[in-house]
Design a protein around this motif. Structure first.
Motif, PDB file in Angstrom:
ATOM      1  N   ARG A 490      28.719 -52.139 -20.064  1.00  0.00           N
ATOM      2  CA  ARG A 490      28.018 -52.308 -21.734  1.00  0.00           C
ATOM      3  C   ARG A 490      29.943 -52.169 -22.025  1.00  0.00           C
ATOM      4  O   ARG A 490      29.862 -50.434 -22.071  1.00  0.00           O
ATOM      5  N   ALA A 491      30.285 -52.338 -22.672  1.00  0.00           N
ATOM      6  CA  ALA A 491      31.765 -52.079 -22.931  1.00  0.00           C
ATOM      7  C   ALA A 491      31.501 -51.509 -24.622  1.00  0.00           C
ATOM      8  O   ALA A 491      31.861 -50.721 -25.251  1.00  0.00           O
ATOM      9  N   ILE A 492      30.109 -52.438 -25.318  1.00  0.00           N
ATOM     10  CA  ILE A 492      29.698 -51.429 -26.855  1.00  0.00           C
ATOM     11  C   ILE A 492      28.287 -51.973 -27.019  1.00  0.00           C
ATOM     12  O   ILE A 492      27.662 -52.508 -26.467  1.00  0.00           O
ATOM     13  N   ALA A 493      27.785 -51.229 -27.593  1.00  0.00           N
ATOM     14  CA  ALA A 493      26.519 -51.132 -28.470  1.00  0.00           C
ATOM     15  C   ALA A 493      25.821 -52.689 -28.582  1.00  0.00           C
ATOM     16  O   ALA A 493      27.110 -53.221 -29.445  1.00  0.00           O
ATOM     17  N   PRO A 494      24.531 -52.820 -28.312  1.00  0.00           N
ATOM     18  CA  PRO A 494      24.447 -54.596 -28.950  1.00  0.00           C
ATOM     19  C   PRO A 494      24.996 -54.710 -30.642  1.00  0.00           C
ATOM     20  O   PRO A 494      24.945 -53.905 -31.642  1.00  0.00           O
ATOM     21  N   VAL A 495      25.344 -55.583 -31.564  1.00  0.00           N
ATOM     22  CA  VAL A 495      25.513 -56.185 -32.430  1.00  0.00           C
ATOM     23  C   VAL A 495      24.503 -56.392 -33.075  1.00  0.00           C
ATOM     24  O   VAL A 495      24.015 -56.237 -33.336  1.00  0.00           O
ATOM     25  N   GLY A 496      23.991 -55.688 -34.903  1.00  0.00           N
ATOM     26  CA  GLY A 496      22.996 -55.889 -35.250  1.00  0.00           C
ATOM     27  C   GLY A 496      22.243 -54.917 -34.667  1.00  0.00           C
ATOM     28  O   GLY A 496      21.185 -53.901 -33.873  1.00  0.00           O
ATOM     29  N   GLU A 497      20.215 -55.937 -34.338  1.00  0.00           N
ATOM     30  CA  GLU A 497      19.372 -55.689 -34.142  1.00  0.00           C
ATOM     31  C   GLU A 497      19.421 -56.289 -32.299  1.00  0.00           C
ATOM     32  O   GLU A 497      18.503 -56.629 -32.358  1.00  0.00           O
ATOM     33  N   ALA A 498      20.481 -57.016 -31.863  1.00  0.00           N
ATOM     34  CA  ALA A 498      20.157 -57.837 -31.048  1.00  0.00           C
ATOM     35  C   ALA A 498      20.020 -57.013 -29.742  1.00  0.00           C
ATOM     36  O   ALA A 498      19.918 -56.163 -29.717  1.00  0.00           O
ATOM     37  N   ARG A 499      19.060 -58.376 -29.038  1.00  0.00           N
ATOM     38  CA  ARG A 499      18.384 -57.011 -27.196  1.00  0.00           C
ATOM     39  C   ARG A 499      18.761 -57.873 -26.962  1.00  0.00           C
ATOM     40  O   ARG A 499      19.095 -59.374 -26.672  1.00  0.00           O
ATOM     41  N   ASP A 500      18.971 -57.189 -24.762  1.00  0.00           N
ATOM     42  CA  ASP A 500      18.882 -58.209 -24.368  1.00  0.00           C
ATOM     43  C   ASP A 500      17.794 -58.657 -24.056  1.00  0.00           C
ATOM     44  O   ASP A 500      16.529 -59.213 -24.571  1.00  0.00           O
ATOM     45  N   ASP A 501      17.597 -60.097 -23.372  1.00  0.00           N
ATOM     46  CA  ASP A 501      16.485 -60.647 -23.097  1.00  0.00           C
ATOM     47  C   ASP A 501      15.497 -60.015 -22.619  1.00  0.00           C
ATOM     48  O   ASP A 501      14.560 -60.568 -22.518  1.00  0.00           O
ATOM     49  N   HIS A 502      15.916 -59.469 -21.148  1.00  0.00           N
ATOM     50  CA  HIS A 502      14.302 -58.595 -20.329  1.00  0.00           C
ATOM     51  C   HIS A 502      13.945 -57.724 -21.724  1.00  0.00           C
ATOM     52  O   HIS A 502      12.458 -57.612 -22.220  1.00  0.00           O
ATOM     53  N   ALA A 503      14.478 -57.416 -22.468  1.00  0.00           N
ATOM     54  CA  ALA A 503      13.970 -56.400 -23.580  1.00  0.00           C
ATOM     55  C   ALA A 503      12.995 -57.477 -24.567  1.00  0.00           C
ATOM     56  O   ALA A 503      11.994 -56.798 -25.223  1.00  0.00           O
ATOM     57  N   ILE A 504      13.312 -58.516 -25.559  1.00  0.00           N
ATOM     58  CA  ILE A 504      13.007 -59.781 -25.641  1.00  0.00           C
ATOM     59  C   ILE A 504      11.713 -59.758 -25.636  1.00  0.00           C
ATOM     60  O   ILE A 504      10.360 -59.966 -26.003  1.00  0.00           O
ATOM     61  N   PHE A 505      11.405 -60.771 -24.092  1.00  0.00           N
ATOM     62  CA  PHE A 505      10.552 -60.659 -23.189  1.00  0.00           C
ATOM     63  C   PHE A 505       9.309 -59.307 -22.724  1.00  0.00           C
ATOM     64  O   PHE A 505       8.173 -59.598 -23.040  1.00  0.00           O
ATOM     65  N   ARG A 506      10.247 -58.015 -23.189  1.00  0.00           N
ATOM     66  CA  ARG A 506       9.011 -56.313 -22.571  1.00  0.00           C
ATOM     67  C   ARG A 506       8.411 -57.002 -23.837  1.00  0.00           C
ATOM     68  O   ARG A 506       7.279 -56.222 -23.430  1.00  0.00           O
ATOM     69  N   GLY A 507       9.281 -57.081 -24.917  1.00  0.00           N
ATOM     70  CA  GLY A 507       8.397 -56.917 -26.364  1.00  0.00           C
ATOM     71  C   GLY A 507       6.946 -57.484 -26.209  1.00  0.00           C
ATOM     72  O   GLY A 507       6.329 -57.083 -26.624  1.00  0.00           O
ATOM     73  N   ILE A 508       7.216 -58.932 -26.044  1.00  0.00           N
ATOM     74  CA  ILE A 508       6.701 -60.186 -26.223  1.00  0.00           C
ATOM     75  C   ILE A 508       4.994 -60.208 -25.407  1.00  0.00           C
ATOM     76  O   ILE A 508       4.057 -60.211 -25.688  1.00  0.00           O
ATOM     77  N   ALA A 509       5.505 -58.893 -23.937  1.00  0.00           N
ATOM     78  CA  ALA A 509       4.392 -59.408 -23.414  1.00  0.00           C
ATOM     79  C   ALA A 509       3.460 -58.288 -23.014  1.00  0.00           C
ATOM     80  O   ALA A 509       2.473 -57.945 -23.170  1.00  0.00           O
ATOM     81  N   ALA A 510       4.050 -57.655 -23.986  1.00  0.00           N
ATOM     82  CA  ALA A 510       3.222 -55.989 -24.042  1.00  0.00           C
ATOM     83  C   ALA A 510       2.420 -56.404 -25.413  1.00  0.00           C
ATOM     84  O   ALA A 510       1.013 -56.007 -25.337  1.00  0.00           O
ATOM     85  N   ARG A 511       3.231 -57.430 -26.306  1.00  0.00           N
ATOM     86  CA  ARG A 511       1.859 -57.939 -27.498  1.00  0.00           C
ATOM     87  C   ARG A 511       0.486 -58.984 -26.523  1.00  0.00           C
ATOM     88  O   ARG A 511      -0.887 -59.220 -27.176  1.00  0.00           O
ATOM     89  N   MET A 512       1.202 -59.132 -25.273  1.00  0.00           N
ATOM     90  CA  MET A 512       0.325 -60.259 -25.568  1.00  0.00           C
ATOM     91  C   MET A 512      -0.705 -59.365 -23.744  1.00  0.00           C
ATOM     92  O   MET A 512      -0.957 -60.066 -22.900  1.00  0.00           O
ATOM     93  N   GLY A 513      -0.328 -58.280 -23.027  1.00  0.00           N
ATOM     94  CA  GLY A 513      -1.296 -57.564 -22.251  1.00  0.00           C
ATOM     95  C   GLY A 513      -0.330 -57.329 -21.268  1.00  0.00           C
ATOM     96  O   GLY A 513      -0.886 -57.172 -19.917  1.00  0.00           O
ATOM     97  N   VAL A 514       0.865 -58.004 -20.855  1.00  0.00           N
ATOM     98  CA  VAL A 514       1.049 -58.343 -19.579  1.00  0.00           C
ATOM     99  C   VAL A 514       2.622 -57.481 -19.497  1.00  0.00           C
ATOM    100  O   VAL A 514       3.543 -58.067 -18.779  1.00  0.00           O
ATOM    101  N   GLU A 515       2.673 -56.562 -19.732  1.00  0.00           N
ATOM    102  CA  GLU A 515       4.120 -55.661 -19.678  1.00  0.00           C
ATOM    103  C   GLU A 515       4.489 -55.435 -18.561  1.00  0.00           C
ATOM    104  O   GLU A 515       5.560 -55.456 -17.726  1.00  0.00           O
TER     105      GLU A 515
END
Length: 762
Positions: A490-515
């Motif tokens: 990891r060379a730099i911090a994410p630009v803006g509010e970008a998230r890696d794909d795993h974090a994206i799906f983890r957040g949605i999974a938490a809302r759907m009860g499958v985190e």
């Protein structure tokens, strides 16, 4: 996980690079010192990490946000976007998935996600998406690839497997030692050899070709383009008509047969069905002998040259190379089947330097001498939904829910798709007849896209989830297709509010009860370590000792030792076909396949054959007299980083360049550097003209990868897939046929400027 005592390192499909950072920004990339022929493509990312086209917040298409799923799908690509919080984006996605699953079932979710994405072993976008969707009940999917779909389906019927034989192609080291004649159907374009799936440590294609040439190998470039072979190879150029490779191969086979140059002993021991094919060659089944003169009339190569080539092939140690591009034409199954048959007739399959090989220079790893280690992949879980389509039939699926399609002996039913989710690819690059795709794309209720920049796919989405680039996350590049294992820092911090794909799906999974099911309680760092440790254990069982994870982090990279024995395709089969049979019904090479014949397809018989393409110079008309070849680009991987400086450097007035023969340019009054309109009944694109004799008259060449920028039916930026036909290769494979395409070209003096370089309206 970065070790601060060394420089930062990253890897990609086009190479490994050291990363320079100052004040939290990437300032440059330095070529990996182990790479003898580094690619410039990677450097293109430096200036676009935080440019105006970077997606920095979740965004929702305005009409969809205001009126709900299904609202004004026809505005995808032109509608404005509204920025929302991650909390709101997760809520919208979860609610839409729940709605569709309850009303239509999980088969109504299509996870296309075809594309290359990142080289990282963990942050592989498709795997992350498919694991998440499997946690909520599955999805409809696609099979095969745009690269070589026709070969993926037909070759297993002929020699029992495709990918295994592709990955174990006779190495360049063996070719340098033993090959005296390399016949390259589709050429050996070095631009394609810059890339390799899963990460590339050292580029070998140029060195491999030059070493073989230095040892005395003669090269023959059978392609409409002389530029499909390095000048240093001094290759003989047979400038055939595009889409006529199978006819040329049949003409060569007829010479071998009628002059007694074929190896009957090899055919008897290692193949089945040759006599039925020979009857076709002689014309006993259709009244047309496939002579050299017959082939010459189709491919426009003099018959005497064909006869001379066939005799040279029979008296030399001959490698028959078959490019991926040959599958991307109408009836693209036939050149691969015919090439294998031709090699069988020569009797050199399994010998050093002889036989056949798929895709030399199509990717860096083809012909690369390397060990095959069973590295771990991020587990996707089990998909309970059985609905799937051939990869290139997505527009058919969207237009015809409930319709059917023939595919490899089956009849598939198209699912009624309500949600399309794409992560790690761009169908507005890969697919054909983009104007048709755009109309079909308007049909689903919702399109969700994980993307880092405002490319053509993001612009045609309803919900855009901004993801990170490889330089903004930690990972590891570890592919059995390459001997180098490298840390991806990891060379730099994410630009803006970008998230890696795993974090994206983890957040949605938490809302759907499958985190918990999605993460298994592991962090991304835990997953990367787990993937490496499992792979290290597997490598040890295979006799290769890799450093521990922490030691690898300290050094940054390791090279897996070469195998003790050189790689020769099908060597064991040749040594003992009974002990090492092929995975075909007969265990032998099936020159005639009862299985394929049994399907009863009128466009794919049971043996190699010449079938006239949908479009080729043999049926050209006045309104479309030129054959367009849409090649892979030299300055990017497909459409990745098309907005970067490396890609922009080759453009003409902001457009993709198109190459035309001087004779064709003069006939149209066209001059170097002017903007031209390339068009046919399906659409048009604008391009900058280059005039050169590196291709045959009647053919034009333009690279794919320009971001689709539609103005009506015209792409202002130069995407040739506005012109290519969206038809399957045959009922067998249903692959794409982009290379069977006729067009016309005219001057475009008042062409509007491209618009793709600015973000979409807010």
């Amino acid at each position: 996980m970065t070790d601060q005592n060394r420089d930062l390192l990253t890897n990609s499909h086009w190479g490994a690079y050291w990363v320079d950072v100052a004040d939290g920004r990437v300032t440059g990339l330095r070529d990996f010192e182990q790479d003898p022929d580094p690619s410039p493509i990677g450097h293109g990312i430096v200036d676009v990490l935080d440019d105006p086209l970077r997606i920095t917040r979740p965004a929702v298409r305005k009409s969809w946000l205001e009126h709900g799923p299904g609202a004004r799908g026809d505005l995808r690509g032109s509608d404005g976007f509204v920025s929302v919080s991650w909390d709101e984006a997760e809520r919208l996605v979860a609610a839409e998935l729940d709605r569709v699953r309850a009303a239509h079932g999980n088969q109504a979710i299509f996870a296309g996600s075809y594309g290359w994405a990142s080289a990282g072993r963990f942050h592989h976008a498709q795997s992350q998406l498919k694991r998440f969707l499997n946690c909520i009940g599955g999805f409809s999917h696609s099979v095969n690839t745009y690269s070589y779909a026709a070969a993926e389906v037909v070759v297993p019927h002929v020699i029992g497997d495709f990918l295994g034989h592709l990955e174990r192609a006779t190495s360049w080291e063996v070719l340098a030692e033993s090959c005296t004649l390399f016949v390259a159907f589709g050429g050996l374009p070095l631009s394609n050899g810059q890339i390799g799936q899963g990460g590339t440590g050292a580029h070998v294609q140029r060195g491999g070709m030059l070493a073989a040439r230095a040892k005395g190998a003669r090269f023959v470039n059978i392609s409409p383009m002389r530029s499909d072979a390095l000048d240093a190879l001094d290759a003989d150029w047979l400038a055939l008509r595009p889409s006529t490779d199978a006819a040329l191969m049949l003409g060569l086979a007829h010479v071998l047969l009628t002059e007694g140059l074929h190896d009957r002993a090899f055919l008897d021991r290692y193949t089945v069905g040759f006599d039925r094919f020979a009857a076709y060659l002689r014309g006993e089944t259709d009244g047309t002998p496939k002579t050299a003169d017959w082939a010459a009339a189709i491919c426009e190569i003099p018959a005497d040259r064909l006869r001379a080539l066939a005799r040279d092939m029979a008296t030399s140690r001959t490698m028959i190379g078959i490019s991926y591009s040959l599958t991307r034409q109408d009836h693209g199954e036939q050149p691969y089947w015919a090439a294998i048959t031709l090699a069988a007739m020569l009797g050199q399959i399994g010998l050093p330097g002889g036989g056949f090989g798929f895709g030399y220079s199509a990717m860096n790893n083809n012909g690369l001498e390397r060990r095959y280690l069973p590295y771990a992949a991020f587990p996707q879980g089990q998909n309970p939904v059985k609905s799937y389509i051939p990869v290139a039939r997505i527009a058919d699926m969207l237009e015809n829910p409930g319709g059917t399609v023939d595919y490899n002996g089956r009849r598939l039913t198209y699912p009624d798709v309500k949600v399309v989710w794409w992560a790690g690819g761009n169908p507005f690059h890969h697919h054909q007849d983009l104007n048709r795709l755009r109309r079909a794309w308007a049909r689903p209720d919702t399109v969700i896209v994980n993307e880092w920049c405002w490319n053509s796919l993001a612009r045609h989405a309803d919900i855009v989830l901004p993801c990170t680039t490889a330089l903004e996350r930690s990972d590891i590049a570890m592919s059995r297709k390459d001997p180098f294992i490298t840390v991806m820092d990891r060379a730099i911090a994410p630009v803006g509010e970008a998230r890696d794909d795993h974090a994206i799906f983890r957040g949605i999974a938490a809302r759907m009860g499958v985190e918990e099911a999605f993460t298994e309680g592991r962090s991304p760092e835990d997953w990367v370590r787990w993937l490496y440790d499992v792979s290290r254990q597997a490598a040890s069982r295979g006799g290769v000792e890799l450093p521990g994870f922490d030691d690898l982090q300290k050094r940054g990279w390791v090279r897996v030792p070469d195998p003790a024995k050189r790689t020769i395709l099908m060597e064991r089969f040749r040594a003992d076909p009974d002990a090492h049979p092929l995975k075909t019904p007969s265990g032998r090479i099936e020159i005639f396949s009862d299985t394929v014949a049994g399907f009863g397809y009128d466009d794919c018989p049971g043996h190699p054959a010449w079938l006239e393409p949908l479009e080729w110079l043999g049926n050209a008309k006045a309104d479309a007299p030129l054959h367009m070849i849409s090649t892979q680009p030299k300055t990017k991987l497909h459409s990745q980083m098309d907005h970067g400086p490396v890609s922009k450097a080759t453009r003409i007035k902001g457009r993709e360049p198109v190459t035309m023969h001087p004779v064709d340019a003069a006939a149209r009054g066209l001059s170097e550097g002017q903007i031209v309109r390339i068009f046919n009944a399906r659409g048009a694109c604008l391009a900058g003209l280059r005039i050169s004799d590196v291709l045959r008259p009647g053919v034009i060449q333009i690279a794919t990868g320009a971001w689709y920028d539609p103005d009506g039916d015209t792409c202002l930026h130069g995407n040739p897939n506005t012109l290519t036909p969206d038809k399957g290769t045959s009922k067998l494979a249903q692959g794409p046929i982009a290379h069977s395409c006729l067009v016309q070209v005219e001057a475009a003096p008042d062409a509007p400027a491209p618009r793709i370089g600015t973000p979409p309206p807010g």
